[in-house]
Design a protein around this motif. Structure first.
Motif, PDB file in Angstrom:
ATOM      1  N   LEU A  56       3.804   5.617  -5.466  1.00 34.81           N
ATOM      2  CA  LEU A  56       4.305   5.128  -7.046  1.00 34.81           C
ATOM      3  C   LEU A  56       3.009   5.524  -8.054  1.00 34.81           C
ATOM      4  O   LEU A  56       3.315   6.891  -8.899  1.00 34.81           O
ATOM      5  N   ILE A  57       1.780   6.497  -7.527  1.00 32.42           N
ATOM      6  CA  ILE A  57       0.582   6.581  -7.774  1.00 32.42           C
ATOM      7  C   ILE A  57       0.691   8.415  -7.757  1.00 32.42           C
ATOM      8  O   ILE A  57       0.572   9.074  -8.712  1.00 32.42           O
ATOM      9  N   LEU A  58       1.417   8.656  -6.460  1.00 26.97           N
ATOM     10  CA  LEU A  58       1.719  10.112  -6.322  1.00 26.97           C
ATOM     11  C   LEU A  58       2.881  11.003  -7.350  1.00 26.97           C
ATOM     12  O   LEU A  58       2.687  12.008  -8.236  1.00 26.97           O
ATOM     13  N   VAL A  89       2.618  13.887 -14.379  1.00 27.71           N
ATOM     14  CA  VAL A  89       1.256  13.730 -15.224  1.00 27.71           C
ATOM     15  C   VAL A  89       0.985  15.427 -15.555  1.00 27.71           C
ATOM     16  O   VAL A  89       0.986  15.871 -15.904  1.00 27.71           O
ATOM     17  N   ASN A  90       1.749  15.866 -13.469  1.00 28.71           N
ATOM     18  CA  ASN A  90       1.113  17.725 -13.455  1.00 28.71           C
ATOM     19  C   ASN A  90       1.700  18.717 -14.319  1.00 28.71           C
ATOM     20  O   ASN A  90       1.740  19.067 -15.443  1.00 28.71           O
ATOM     21  N   TYR A  91       3.073  17.943 -14.632  1.00 29.76           N
ATOM     22  CA  TYR A  91       4.100  18.128 -14.612  1.00 29.76           C
ATOM     23  C   TYR A  91       4.213  18.762 -16.711  1.00 29.76           C
ATOM     24  O   TYR A  91       4.474  19.447 -17.174  1.00 29.76           O
ATOM     25  N   VAL A  92       3.560  17.318 -17.246  1.00 32.84           N
ATOM     26  CA  VAL A  92       3.691  17.567 -18.159  1.00 32.84           C
ATOM     27  C   VAL A  92       2.739  18.029 -18.615  1.00 32.84           C
ATOM     28  O   VAL A  92       2.468  18.339 -19.760  1.00 32.84           O
ATOM     29  N   ALA A  93       1.919  18.185 -17.897  1.00 32.17           N
ATOM     30  CA  ALA A  93       0.307  19.077 -18.308  1.00 32.17           C
ATOM     31  C   ALA A  93       1.073  20.272 -18.276  1.00 32.17           C
ATOM     32  O   ALA A  93       0.534  21.451 -19.473  1.00 32.17           O
ATOM     33  N   THR A  94       1.436  21.153 -17.578  1.00 33.19           N
ATOM     34  CA  THR A  94       2.055  22.692 -17.266  1.00 33.19           C
ATOM     35  C   THR A  94       2.755  23.053 -18.116  1.00 33.19           C
ATOM     36  O   THR A  94       3.130  24.173 -18.715  1.00 33.19           O
ATOM     37  N   ILE A 143       0.872  -1.183  -0.467  1.00 33.76           N
ATOM     38  CA  ILE A 143      -0.244   0.327   0.454  1.00 33.76           C
ATOM     39  C   ILE A 143       1.312   0.978   0.132  1.00 33.76           C
ATOM     40  O   ILE A 143       0.917   2.179  -0.390  1.00 33.76           O
ATOM     41  N   LYS A 144       2.026   1.170   1.020  1.00 37.71           N
ATOM     42  CA  LYS A 144       3.212   1.969   0.960  1.00 37.71           C
ATOM     43  C   LYS A 144       3.724   2.451  -0.244  1.00 37.71           C
ATOM     44  O   LYS A 144       3.556   4.376  -1.124  1.00 37.71           O
TER      45      LYS A 144
END
Length: 276
Positions: free
Chosen positions: A259-261, A267-272, A253-254
């Motif tokens: 990994l998800i984070l 994804v946010n970096y690429v989108a920005t 879980i950890k």
């Protein structure tokens, strides 16, 4: 253990000696010292021959919460001849009963995919485990290792050929937890169905388990998604408070959360970057 406890501050111990309880005098002395100096919950592995009411009580008093017993096959004559294991099914029953009396979780281990194994062998094994109903059943697929007698037996029986033998001798086989040495599709399905059946035997009522075996429905259990079995096993873990499995769950879980984070940040970096 004392030094490691101070250094790492662990809260549970897992002894992986395959015959942890074989020396009675040593065991009694060790468990007394362990209770005094370490005093943490622990799990161990042993052989059915080295388990009885007295040993089970000693383990419980020292903090043992689970014991794994290797069974591997319930065909007694086959087990003696091929696996060189000489415990009877009755002895497995006695060992399981001794642990249950002290409220220690019982984990039984079975091997599927043995040379010359028949469907009837699996059916008889399933009925045996249904009656015993341990806390957990671990089903592993046979994996051949080089220069072992069981490889010669499989070769003589036509279970493997020279090409597979070469793969065995060069370390090319899957491990027991990754499909083992089974290659035929129908045997892979049979192994997976049987493994799923054993997982379910521990938590569904005996009459339903017997019905699955008697009607042959278990042979189609390979169609059941692994995720369903995993969820069921997670439920068992939570109910029985099996420390080792809970630690594995926490670890995964950890790491999955981490990994998800990371993926979200990427994804946010690429989108920005695309917006700019």
């Amino acid at each position: 253990l004392k030094a490691m406890k101070i250094k790492y501050n662990f809260d549970k111990v897992d002894f992986v000696d395959d015959i942890f309880t074989c020396h009675r005098d040593w065991l009694k002395e060790f468990l007394q010292a362990y209770k005094k100096e370490i005093n943490l919950p622990f799990k161990c592995i042993t052989h059915p021959h080295f388990m009885n009411d007295e040993i089970a009580v000693q383990l419980k008093e020292a903090g043992c919460y689970a014991v794994a017993l290797g069974v591997q096959s319930t065909n007694e004559s086959y087990k003696m001849k091929v696996l060189k294991r000489y415990e009877s099914n009755e002895k497995v029953k006695e060992a399981t009963s001794a642990l249950k009396k002290t409220n220690i979780s019982v984990i039984l281990q079975h091997i599927v995919g043995l040379p010359d194994e028949t469907e009837q062998d699996l059916i008889e094994a399933a009925n045996f485990y249904i009656e015993l109903k341990p806390t957990r059943l671990e089903c592993y697929t046979l994996a051949y290792f080089p220069a072992t007698e069981i490889v010669d037996i499989a070769l003589a029986k036509g279970e493997i050929d020279q090409q597979i033998l070469k793969s065995i001798n060069t370390g090319g086989e899957n491990m027991y937890f990754d499909g083992g040495s089974i290659r035929e599709i129908h045997k892979q399905r049979q192994a997976r169905s049987f493994s799923h059946l054993l997982s379910m035997v521990t938590f569904i009522p005996r009459p339903i388990s017997r019905m699955f075996v008697k009607t042959g429905l278990w042979k189609y259990f390979y169609l059941i998604p692994n995720s369903f079995i995993t969820l069921a096993e997670v439920g068992i873990v939570l109910l029985t408070r099996e420390h080792r499995a809970i630690n594995y769950m926490k670890y995964y879980i950890k790491n999955c959360s981490s990994l998800i984070l990371k993926m979200t940040k990427r994804v946010n970096y690429v989108a920005t970057g695309l917006k700019n």
